[in-house]
Design a protein around this motif. Structure first.
Motif, mmCIF file in Angstrom:
data_model
loop_
_atom_site.group_PDB
_atom_site.id
_atom_site.type_symbol
_atom_site.label_atom_id
_atom_site.label_comp_id
_atom_site.label_asym_id
_atom_site.label_seq_id
_atom_site.Cartn_x
_atom_site.Cartn_y
_atom_site.Cartn_z
ATOM 1 N N GLU A 32 13.632 49.725 38.950
ATOM 2 C CA GLU A 32 13.475 50.831 39.894
ATOM 3 C C GLU A 32 13.355 50.321 41.331
ATOM 4 O O GLU A 32 12.792 50.986 42.197
ATOM 5 C CB GLU A 32 12.255 51.666 39.505
ATOM 6 C CG GLU A 32 12.399 52.300 38.119
ATOM 7 C CD GLU A 32 11.178 53.109 37.698
ATOM 8 O OE1 GLU A 32 10.160 53.035 38.409
ATOM 9 O OE2 GLU A 32 11.268 53.813 36.681
ATOM 10 N N GLY A 33 13.906 49.149 41.574
ATOM 11 C CA GLY A 33 13.806 48.540 42.902
ATOM 12 C C GLY A 33 14.547 49.271 43.996
ATOM 13 O O GLY A 33 14.349 48.989 45.183
ATOM 14 N N ALA A 34 15.400 50.250 43.622
ATOM 15 C CA ALA A 34 16.113 51.002 44.654
ATOM 16 C C ALA A 34 15.155 51.752 45.568
ATOM 17 O O ALA A 34 15.442 51.949 46.755
ATOM 18 C CB ALA A 34 17.100 51.980 44.007
ATOM 19 N N ALA A 35 14.021 52.172 45.022
ATOM 20 C CA ALA A 35 13.042 52.885 45.849
ATOM 21 C C ALA A 35 12.485 51.964 46.931
ATOM 22 O O ALA A 35 12.276 52.386 48.084
ATOM 23 C CB ALA A 35 11.918 53.430 44.972
ATOM 24 N N ILE A 36 12.232 50.700 46.573
ATOM 25 C CA ILE A 36 11.766 49.732 47.568
ATOM 26 C C ILE A 36 12.845 49.488 48.608
ATOM 27 O O ILE A 36 12.586 49.479 49.812
ATOM 28 C CB ILE A 36 11.367 48.419 46.870
ATOM 29 C CG1 ILE A 36 10.173 48.649 45.944
ATOM 30 C CG2 ILE A 36 11.046 47.331 47.894
ATOM 31 C CD1 ILE A 36 9.800 47.442 45.113
ATOM 32 N N ALA A 37 14.089 49.299 48.122
ATOM 33 C CA ALA A 37 15.187 49.060 49.054
ATOM 34 C C ALA A 37 15.355 50.227 50.021
ATOM 35 O O ALA A 37 15.583 50.026 51.218
ATOM 36 C CB ALA A 37 16.479 48.815 48.275
ATOM 37 N N ALA A 38 15.234 51.442 49.512
ATOM 38 C CA ALA A 38 15.395 52.619 50.371
ATOM 39 C C ALA A 38 14.293 52.691 51.421
ATOM 40 O O ALA A 38 14.549 53.027 52.586
ATOM 41 C CB ALA A 38 15.417 53.880 49.521
ATOM 42 N N SER A 39 13.067 52.348 51.033
ATOM 43 C CA SER A 39 11.958 52.433 51.981
ATOM 44 C C SER A 39 12.031 51.339 53.047
ATOM 45 O O SER A 39 11.519 51.506 54.156
ATOM 46 C CB SER A 39 10.616 52.348 51.241
ATOM 47 O OG SER A 39 10.442 51.060 50.651
ATOM 48 N N TRP A 40 12.664 50.217 52.719
ATOM 49 C CA TRP A 40 12.791 49.107 53.664
ATOM 50 C C TRP A 40 14.080 49.156 54.475
ATOM 51 O O TRP A 40 14.228 48.433 55.455
ATOM 52 C CB TRP A 40 12.751 47.773 52.920
ATOM 53 C CG TRP A 40 11.387 47.374 52.441
ATOM 54 C CD1 TRP A 40 10.207 47.995 52.703
ATOM 55 C CD2 TRP A 40 11.082 46.251 51.619
ATOM 56 N NE1 TRP A 40 9.182 47.331 52.084
ATOM 57 C CE2 TRP A 40 9.683 46.243 51.412
ATOM 58 C CE3 TRP A 40 11.842 45.246 51.031
ATOM 59 C CZ2 TRP A 40 9.035 45.285 50.652
ATOM 60 C CZ3 TRP A 40 11.202 44.281 50.263
ATOM 61 C CH2 TRP A 40 9.808 44.298 50.078
ATOM 62 N N SER A 41 15.045 49.978 54.072
ATOM 63 C CA SER A 41 16.346 50.002 54.756
ATOM 64 C C SER A 41 16.196 50.523 56.179
ATOM 65 O O SER A 41 15.410 51.438 56.444
ATOM 66 C CB SER A 41 17.340 50.887 53.997
ATOM 67 O OG SER A 41 17.621 50.338 52.728
ATOM 68 N N ALA A 42 16.944 49.913 57.078
ATOM 69 C CA ALA A 42 16.947 50.373 58.467
ATOM 70 C C ALA A 42 17.757 51.658 58.564
ATOM 71 O O ALA A 42 18.861 51.756 58.011
ATOM 72 C CB ALA A 42 17.545 49.296 59.368
ATOM 73 N N SER A 43 17.232 52.656 59.225
ATOM 74 C CA SER A 43 17.876 53.968 59.284
ATOM 75 C C SER A 43 19.085 53.945 60.218
ATOM 76 O O SER A 43 19.130 53.197 61.199
ATOM 77 C CB SER A 43 16.877 55.026 59.757
ATOM 78 O OG SER A 43 16.407 54.717 61.055
ATOM 79 N N GLY A 44 20.072 54.768 59.891
ATOM 80 C CA GLY A 44 21.218 54.950 60.767
ATOM 81 C C GLY A 44 22.289 53.891 60.673
ATOM 82 O O GLY A 44 23.244 53.916 61.450
ATOM 83 N N LEU A 90 24.111 53.450 43.310
ATOM 84 C CA LEU A 90 25.312 54.261 43.499
ATOM 85 C C LEU A 90 25.020 55.488 44.358
ATOM 86 O O LEU A 90 25.900 56.007 45.053
ATOM 87 C CB LEU A 90 25.881 54.706 42.148
ATOM 88 C CG LEU A 90 26.619 53.659 41.313
ATOM 89 C CD1 LEU A 90 26.947 54.218 39.934
ATOM 90 C CD2 LEU A 90 27.895 53.199 42.002
ATOM 91 N N ASP A 91 23.761 55.951 44.306
ATOM 92 C CA ASP A 91 23.382 57.156 45.050
ATOM 93 C C ASP A 91 22.941 56.869 46.478
ATOM 94 O O ASP A 91 23.091 57.724 47.354
ATOM 95 C CB ASP A 91 22.244 57.886 44.319
ATOM 96 C CG ASP A 91 22.692 58.454 42.976
ATOM 97 O OD1 ASP A 91 23.881 58.793 42.854
ATOM 98 O OD2 ASP A 91 21.856 58.542 42.061
ATOM 99 N N ILE A 92 22.391 55.665 46.740
ATOM 100 C CA ILE A 92 21.810 55.423 48.067
ATOM 101 C C ILE A 92 22.635 54.468 48.922
ATOM 102 O O ILE A 92 22.502 54.469 50.149
ATOM 103 C CB ILE A 92 20.365 54.883 47.959
ATOM 104 C CG1 ILE A 92 20.359 53.462 47.396
ATOM 105 C CG2 ILE A 92 19.494 55.806 47.143
ATOM 106 C CD1 ILE A 92 19.005 52.782 47.506
ATOM 107 N N ALA A 93 23.515 53.676 48.319
ATOM 108 C CA ALA A 93 24.265 52.667 49.076
ATOM 109 C C ALA A 93 25.585 53.246 49.581
ATOM 110 O O ALA A 93 26.080 54.256 49.080
ATOM 111 C CB ALA A 93 24.525 51.440 48.214
ATOM 112 N N ASP A 94 26.135 52.598 50.595
ATOM 113 C CA ASP A 94 27.469 52.948 51.081
ATOM 114 C C ASP A 94 28.541 52.129 50.379
ATOM 115 O O ASP A 94 29.665 52.588 50.210
ATOM 116 C CB ASP A 94 27.549 52.724 52.594
ATOM 117 C CG ASP A 94 26.589 53.628 53.345
ATOM 118 O OD1 ASP A 94 26.867 54.830 53.441
ATOM 119 O OD2 ASP A 94 25.543 53.131 53.811
ATOM 120 N N ARG A 95 28.198 50.909 49.987
ATOM 121 C CA ARG A 95 29.140 50.053 49.283
ATOM 122 C C ARG A 95 28.374 49.159 48.316
ATOM 123 O O ARG A 95 27.287 48.686 48.622
ATOM 124 C CB ARG A 95 29.953 49.191 50.256
ATOM 125 C CG ARG A 95 30.972 48.279 49.573
ATOM 126 C CD ARG A 95 31.959 47.721 50.576
ATOM 127 N NE ARG A 95 32.717 48.817 51.161
ATOM 128 C CZ ARG A 95 33.215 48.795 52.394
ATOM 129 N NH1 ARG A 95 33.010 47.755 53.170
ATOM 130 N NH2 ARG A 95 33.909 49.814 52.847
#
Length: 356
Positions: free
Chosen positions: A117-129, A151-156
């Motif tokens: 479930e590490g995507a939640a951590i990645a999403a919280s740490w990702s730089a916006s915009g 697949l839901d949160i990444a662009d590539r």
């Protein structure tokens, strides 16, 4: 420079590190050269990997394209240690000798469900915009929570089919994922490594006389490494040729496959390679009056020698990236979506061949 912190204190710690670097530069009579972040790169490490190794393979990418790198590491021992999360700044020397901050590195050691479930951590740490790119570091999967969330949160998402172990099953998964409708566009590091082979053949057939041979190819012979990675590379390369020339599977043979186009048979033959430092050693296309042989005279070059009754012998050389490059590459991560429809068609045919 790297510090141990907690999940919640990670981003504030990064801000303090930047302030500290700015003060240090001012004390030394210099101006801090910090670059605006242009991407978030999420790197998945399915096996324990330490900070130094992650830094060594991500720093060349960040030096060329300032990014925040988030490394999710599957490491149960480190996850239970007092310092499972580390952060730091990545810098590079400019031509004038000054040091410039080029990006940030955040690593989290996780285990079990937390890693899935590490995507939640990645999403919280990702730089916006800014775009988020995932280096999956393995073949595409559909039974992994982390992959599905990405697949839901990444662009590539950049997968790597050279790590396949079951070609039929994993090319089926790759085909479904590439053709599916997701927020993230999925591409393949193995496909990108085959670019020089595709360029070499495309250039060899630039001359009009050679293009006539494309309608009458009788066989394609490949010498490939006897490994799933070598076989996957052969499938993708043959898939690309078939997608461009309208070849379709007729049947499986003892040496490979028989393809057909407008009733003409094309025999694809895969033989063992004699080299160990490359997935593909040689590719030979044969037509009734011509031969096109592509090979690697050195690890950095691919050459196509063309001998035809219709045209004089020609020699085409294409430079390829050295095999010792870092696994993370700027063009892999950020420009891998070019001509995505050709990649999608090639994967579909590779899948058909793998499951025949």
């Amino acid at each position: 420079m790297n510090l141990t912190t907690t999940l919640t204190d990670t981003l504030p710690t990064l801000a303090r590190l930047r302030e500290q670097a700015a003060r240090q530069a001012a004390d030394e009579g210099a101006e801090l050269n910090a670059q605006m972040l242009l991407a978030t790169i999420v790197a998945r490490y399915p096996d324990p990997t330490d900070w130094a190794e992650i830094k060594a393979e991500t720093q060349p990418v960040v030096a060329a394209y300032p990014s925040r790198v988030i490394a999710l590491v599957n490491d149960s021992a480190a996850a239970q240690s007092p310092d499972p999360v580390r952060v730091g700044l990545l810098s590079a020397q400019r031509s004038d000798g000054a040091s410039a901050i080029r990006g940030e590195l955040l690593t989290a050691a996780l285990q079990g469900r937390a890693f899935e479930e590490g995507a939640a951590i990645a999403a919280s740490w990702s730089a916006s915009g800014i775009p988020t790119v995932v280096w999956w570091n393995g073949p595409a999967v559909t039974d992994d929570h982390l992959f599905e969330d990405m697949l839901d949160i990444a662009d590539r998402i950049l997968v790597d089919s050279s790590a396949m172990t079951d070609l039929a099953a994993e090319f089926t998964v790759l085909g479904d994922v590439v053709a599916g409708s997701h927020h993230a566009r999925v591409t393949d590091a193995l496909w990108l490594r085959l670019l020089a082979w595709r360029q070499a053949f495309a250039q060899a057939f630039d001359q009009p006389a050679a293009r006539l041979d494309l309608e009458h190819v009788t066989s394609v012979e490949l010498a490939v490494q006897q490994s799933p990675g070598g076989q996957a590379a052969a499938l993708l390369l043959v898939g690309w040729m078939a997608s461009r020339l309208g070849w379709r599977l007729d049947r499986r043979t003892t040496q490979g496959w028989r393809l057909k186009s407008d009733g003409q048979a094309v025999d694809v033959i895969c033989d063992p390679s004699s080299i160990t430092n490359g997935l593909i050693e040689m590719v030979r296309l044969s037509a009734p009056t011509s031969r096109y042989l592509a090979y690697m005279p050195s690890p950095e070059d691919i050459v196509v020698d063309c001998q035809s009754d219709l045209a004089p012998i020609t020699h085409v050389a294409v430079r390829r990236p050295p095999p010792t490059r870092p696994r993370l590459r700027l063009d892999d991560l950020l420009t891998g979506g070019a001509h995505h429809h050709i990649f999608r068609q090639s994967v579909a045919i590779a899948r058909t061949l793998a499951t025949a």
